[in-house]
Write a protein that holds these residues in place. Structure first.
Motif, PDB file in Angstrom:
ATOM      1  N   LYS A   1       0.867  -1.177   0.000  1.00  0.00           N
ATOM      2  CA  LYS A   1       0.000   0.000   0.000  1.00  0.00           C
ATOM      3  C   LYS A   1       0.906   1.230   0.000  1.00  0.00           C
TER       4      LYS A   1
ATOM      5  N   ASP B   1       5.010  -4.295   8.603  1.00  0.00           N
ATOM      6  CA  ASP B   1       3.754  -4.446   7.880  1.00  0.00           C
ATOM      7  C   ASP B   1       3.689  -5.763   7.120  1.00  0.00           C
TER       8      ASP B   1
ATOM      9  N   ARG C   1      -1.796  -7.050   7.285  1.00  0.00           N
ATOM     10  CA  ARG C   1      -3.242  -6.741   7.354  1.00  0.00           C
ATOM     11  C   ARG C   1      -3.894  -7.050   6.012  1.00  0.00           C
TER      12      ARG C   1
ATOM     13  N   GLU D   1      -7.325  -6.732   3.271  1.00  0.00           N
ATOM     14  CA  GLU D   1      -7.966  -5.601   2.583  1.00  0.00           C
ATOM     15  C   GLU D   1      -8.763  -4.727   3.540  1.00  0.00           C
ATOM     16  N   SER D   2      -9.341  -5.337   4.567  1.00  0.00           N
ATOM     17  CA  SER D   2     -10.164  -4.537   5.487  1.00  0.00           C
ATOM     18  C   SER D   2      -9.445  -4.201   6.779  1.00  0.00           C
ATOM     19  N   GLY D   3      -8.127  -4.397   6.776  1.00  0.00           N
ATOM     20  CA  GLY D   3      -7.362  -3.986   7.943  1.00  0.00           C
ATOM     21  C   GLY D   3      -7.301  -5.007   9.063  1.00  0.00           C
ATOM     22  N   ASN D   4      -7.850  -6.170   8.840  1.00  0.00           N
ATOM     23  CA  ASN D   4      -7.762  -7.215   9.862  1.00  0.00           C
ATOM     24  C   ASN D   4      -6.449  -7.982   9.726  1.00  0.00           C
ATOM     25  N   SER D   5      -6.066  -8.670  10.799  1.00  0.00           N
ATOM     26  CA  SER D   5      -4.848  -9.470  10.746  1.00  0.00           C
ATOM     27  C   SER D   5      -4.980 -10.507   9.640  1.00  0.00           C
TER      28      SER D   5
END
Ligand SMILES: [Zn+2]
Ligand SMILES: [Zn+2]
Lengths: 448, 113
Positions: free
Chosen positions: B4, B11, B40, B42-46
């Motif tokens: 990203k 990250d 992470r 796409e939705s920021g979850n582990s």
């Protein structure tokens, strides 16, 4: 971290068993797996002491695990078996030559003798040559039919009367489903049977059994993994559509939802098999049965000539079966529409309404047609191919028919079996549907 | 979906993925791959196994036959997953959150027996 083993309570679990959700460590899993195969062998009295047994070895996971486990159990429980690896070399460059290397290593690893028999020796044609002649389309037919006979012929040539194959619970569930969808009860009963018999000539009958019948494919793969077994895995290069839209996919989808469904299907198949009237399920002729096994075992004649296609005789169907079945049903539909004979054969069931016959038909319309024609429903009969002596429900077996077509175009090829004049072909598993001669030739031309 | 904006070391999670039972044919005929995947999804979850599979499909797999590996956004039925040599069913299946140094093995049971 994974939970501890539910059996020994000490080691870390490595597997959830599909049949009962037990969580087992590596050691316990290997022990339990072997113990269950041993139980299958003893409860079904698959072997007798001193028996010579050929293991149909492809180098793939199933037959590799089978060879390893049989070797282990033979030593551990003193079965007294004379085991030999029997491998068929179809002559497929880049596929079988690689897997044969695996089988050769297995022979050394398990200290078992190995016999490799080639299609050239058996039929005078390698699969590569067949494909060169007929093209890639339709070659699975050859592969399946030839392979089906090859193990039996190989065993007969070794003087071995018992061939064990690596068919597992997933394979059996898959074929049970396929035959259920086809409405093919006789074949369903054969599939469900742990022992079948395919006489390859008037004198020699070869017994076939599936010691891994109740073993999940998942456990076979994990057994191979945790025991570091050396196996070869690739799709036959002549079946690029493998496992697309196959009954295999259905089985695997069911397993994901509820793992026990695989063994449930196997058991359903066994129960349904008991409903098949003896006159339709081609049982061994009287006197033959007693030669093998114990009281629990009923030997069933296997008239399957391997139309399931590539690979089906060696452990599995190659997929695309459903598509082929749909094609076959459409072909039959056309035949019916065009007034060509489509014969549905089924013996009468010994039900209270005796005298009336129940047709387990392909479609009701066919049954209607049959009755209107006043034709009787006939059972499949076990005869021998007039050319080669191999068991066949037809005068000339499928291998001989296919060979004739091949040899016509290459007259110099004459090793093995030759010259036939029939052109029966490809009933694609609708064993009870016999097609009229004229139509057979049409089908032969369109499909080959 | 790879990198990203910022690409700090934290990250990404380094792991080893292995393919066998014929699956390796979809991955350049190579059984073992060392990869680093975003920590992470796409939705920021582990990142979990389901995300790993999608990530491998998009970034490691050159073969177009994606459906032989992935189905309904997760591992295709018939492919066994071993997380550090243990059945993924012991670890929460595709919801298992990957950790640094994990070994994830995918074994196809679909190929010839
Ligand atoms: Zn244990
Ligand atoms: Zn013949």
């Amino acid at each position: 971290m994974p939970p501890p083993c539910t059996r020994c309570q000490s080691e870390r679990a490595v597997i959830v068993r599909p049949k009962n959700y037990d969580k087992l460590c590596k050691t316990c899993f290997l022990e339990v797996f072997e113990a269950e195969v041993h139980k299958t062998i003893t409860t079904n009295a698959l072997f007798y002491p001193g028996e010579r047994v050929a293991i149909g070895a492809s180098g793939g996971k199933d037959s590799t695990v089978l060879a390893s486990v049989l070797k282990t159990l033979n030593t551990r429980h003193g079965y007294g078996l004379d085991l030999i690896l029997l491998s068929i070399d179809e002559g497929i460059t880049g596929y079988r030559d690689h897997s044969l290397e695996t089988v050769k290593r297995n022979a050394v690893q398990y200290d078992l003798p190995l016999k490799v028999l080639s299609y050239t020796e058996l039929y005078g044609w390698t699969m590569d040559q067949v494909v060169e002649q007929v093209g890639k389309k339709g070659n699975c037919t050859y592969c399946g039919v030839f392979r089906r006979q090859a193990l039996d012929r190989g065993a007969a040539s070794l003087g071995v009367r018992h061939v064990v194959t690596g068919h597992n619970a997933d394979d059996v569930a898959e074929t049970v489903l396929m035959n259920l969808l086809r409405g093919d009860l006789p074949r369903l009963s054969r599939t469900a049977s742990i022992v079948t018999s395919t006489p390859s000539s008037a004198q020699t009958d070869i017994k076939r059994s599936k010691p891994l019948k109740y073993a999940y494919e998942k456990e076979i793969v994990l057994y191979a993994h945790h025991k570091n077994l050396d196996y070869f895995s690739t799709e036959c290069i002549y079946s690029p559509e493998a496992f697309r839209g196959s009954a295999r996919t259905l089985v695997k989808d069911l397993e994901r939802v509820r793992p026990s469904s695989i063994l449930d299907i196997v058991r359903s198949g066994e129960d349904m098999a008991t409903l098949v009237p003896a006159s339709v399920a081609p049982k061994a002729a009287s006197g033959r049965e007693s030669r093998y096994g114990g009281e629990n075992v009923s030997v069933v004649y296997d008239l399957d000539e391997g139309t399931g296609g590539c690979g089906s005789a060696n452990g599995r169907d190659s997929g695309g079966e459903m598509a082929r079945m749909e094609h076959q049903l459409r072909t039959d539909q056309n035949a019916a529409t065009h007034g060509l004979e489509t014969e549905v054969t089924m013996a009468s069931l010994g039900t209270p309404t005796s005298g009336s016959s129940i047709a387990v038909g392909v479609r009701p319309s066919h049954v209607q047609m049959k009755k209107a024609n006043g034709k009787g429903l006939r059972q499949q009969t076990a005869g021998a191919c007039e050319r080669c002596g191999y068991i066949s429900s037809q005068a000339v077996c499928k291998a001989c028919v296919l060979l004739e077509g091949l040899n016509k175009n290459r007259p110099k090829a004459s090793i093995g079996i030759e010259k036939t004049n029939d052109s029966e072909t490809l009933d694609k598993g609708l064993a009870k549907v016999t097609l009229a001669e004229k139509k057979r030739q049409q089908v032969a031309q369109t499909e080959l | 979906m790879a990198e990203k904006t910022k690409t700090n070391k934290e990250d990404f999670i380094p792991l080893t993925v292995e393919f066998s039972g014929g699956l390796e044919m979809l991955f350049s005929n190579q059984k073992k791959h060392d990869v680093s995947i975003p920590a992470r999804d796409e939705s920021g979850n582990s990142s979990n196994i389901a995300f790993l599979v999608r990530y491998l499909c998009d970034n490691l797999m050159k073969d177009p036959k994606k459906e032989f590996f992935i189905q309904d956004n997760t591992v295709r039925p018939g492919i066994l997953v071993l997380i550090n040599d243990a059945d993924w069913q012991l670890e929460g299946e595709d919801e298992y959150e990957v950790k640094k140094g994990d070994n994830i093995l995918f074994v196809s049971t679909l190929h010839g027996g």
